[in-house]
Design a protein around this motif. Sequence first.
Motif, PDB file in Angstrom:
ATOM      1  N   TRP A   1       0.830  -1.217   0.000  1.00 11.52           N
ATOM      2  CA  TRP A   1       0.000   0.000   0.000  1.00 11.52           C
ATOM      3  C   TRP A   1       0.858   1.257   0.000  1.00 11.52           C
TER       4      TRP A   1
ATOM      5  N   LYS B   1      -9.532  -6.421  -1.447  1.00 10.55           N
ATOM      6  CA  LYS B   1      -9.475  -5.006  -1.093  1.00 10.55           C
ATOM      7  C   LYS B   1      -9.933  -4.778   0.341  1.00 10.55           C
TER       8      LYS B   1
ATOM      9  N   ARG C   1      -0.367   5.550   0.463  1.00 12.37           N
ATOM     10  CA  ARG C   1      -0.399   5.840  -0.964  1.00 12.37           C
ATOM     11  C   ARG C   1      -1.112   4.736  -1.716  1.00 12.37           C
ATOM     12  N   ASP C   2      -2.087   5.120  -2.533  1.00 13.45           N
ATOM     13  CA  ASP C   2      -2.843   4.151  -3.309  1.00 13.45           C
ATOM     14  C   ASP C   2      -1.918   3.485  -4.325  1.00 13.45           C
ATOM     15  N   PRO C   3      -1.845   2.137  -4.304  1.00 12.95           N
ATOM     16  CA  PRO C   3      -0.902   1.459  -5.206  1.00 12.95           C
ATOM     17  C   PRO C   3      -1.278   1.572  -6.672  1.00 12.95           C
ATOM     18  N   GLU C   4      -2.571   1.837  -6.946  1.00 15.33           N
ATOM     19  CA  GLU C   4      -3.022   1.916  -8.342  1.00 15.33           C
ATOM     20  C   GLU C   4      -2.949   3.333  -8.888  1.00 15.33           C
ATOM     21  N   PHE C   5      -3.511   4.299  -8.120  1.00 18.58           N
ATOM     22  CA  PHE C   5      -3.602   5.670  -8.620  1.00 18.58           C
ATOM     23  C   PHE C   5      -2.459   6.554  -8.133  1.00 18.58           C
ATOM     24  N   LYS C   6      -1.667   6.065  -7.164  1.00 17.86           N
ATOM     25  CA  LYS C   6      -0.469   6.738  -6.671  1.00 17.86           C
ATOM     26  C   LYS C   6      -0.768   8.019  -5.893  1.00 17.86           C
TER      27      LYS C   6
ATOM     28  N   GLU D   1      -7.218  -5.967   2.694  1.00 16.61           N
ATOM     29  CA  GLU D   1      -6.118  -5.011   2.742  1.00 16.61           C
ATOM     30  C   GLU D   1      -6.482  -3.814   3.611  1.00 16.61           C
TER      31      GLU D   1
END
Length: 272
Positions: free
Chosen positions: A16, A131, A204-209, A134
């Motif tokens: 994450w 999700k 920090r969002d792993p997909e959208f950063k 997590e």
Amino acid sequence: MRIVGLGMALGVGAAWGQASAVPSAQVSDAEVKSGRELLDAMVKALGGEAWLHRQTWVVQGRVAKFYKGQPDAGAPEFEEYGRVKPFGLRFVVVSHDGALFATDHRDVAQVWTDERGYEITYKGTTPLPAKEVEEFRRQREHSLDVVVGEWLSEKGAEATYVGAKMVESEVVDEVDVVSEGEDAVAVMMDRRTHLPVSVVYRWRDPEFKDWNTDATEFADYHEVQGIMTPYSVVTRHNGDKTVERFVTKVVYNVALGADVFDPEKRLEKKGK
């Protein structure tokens, strides 16, 4: 519904990104000492040894879910069974007639372990989506239980007093805690009582950063078996309320069998 266990409330790996309270880059020894001292005062206010060494809990109350800050689907009753070590949590939705076991499709339970989460009905057990698991793990890893019980014992951990601020007309002291792995939380404590008001962390969002901020807020404390217990617990995501719990009863250190945390234990279907 993602829920907050009482033990978690009083509780990131690379998946994450690292959470961060963004402490000052320049930290004096005096600031570190005062941060540790404030956390010690917080633990004492919570009940000291009684809080540190509680083993299990059973909670009754109501829980409300929110979407974009607005209430969603009422506030059903619940019962929660928790165990500190090895960690386990069983959360049961209570039917309107007061029964704890499912009478129709509305009644469900969730069981959480260190690594997994499950949804249980009288029909059987289903693993919860990755999700949700997590999110639960992230929240637990930034809980007061983990911060106090694990992070502060690490050789490289730091606890820095940031200063005082106003939160809803009350003065709170902020202590930023950074783990040996450079994960971080901000712990807010009531200046008068030293009881925790909130725990805040960023990730920090792993997909959208992009960066997200999660917070757990505590209020309406009651002394239960020598432990100061918040009867109101609110979680927020980027400022929006997501879950609110209203506790009506708590009992600590109850003998709970291993089957309570067994995800294969189905809810029993009651006849009409």
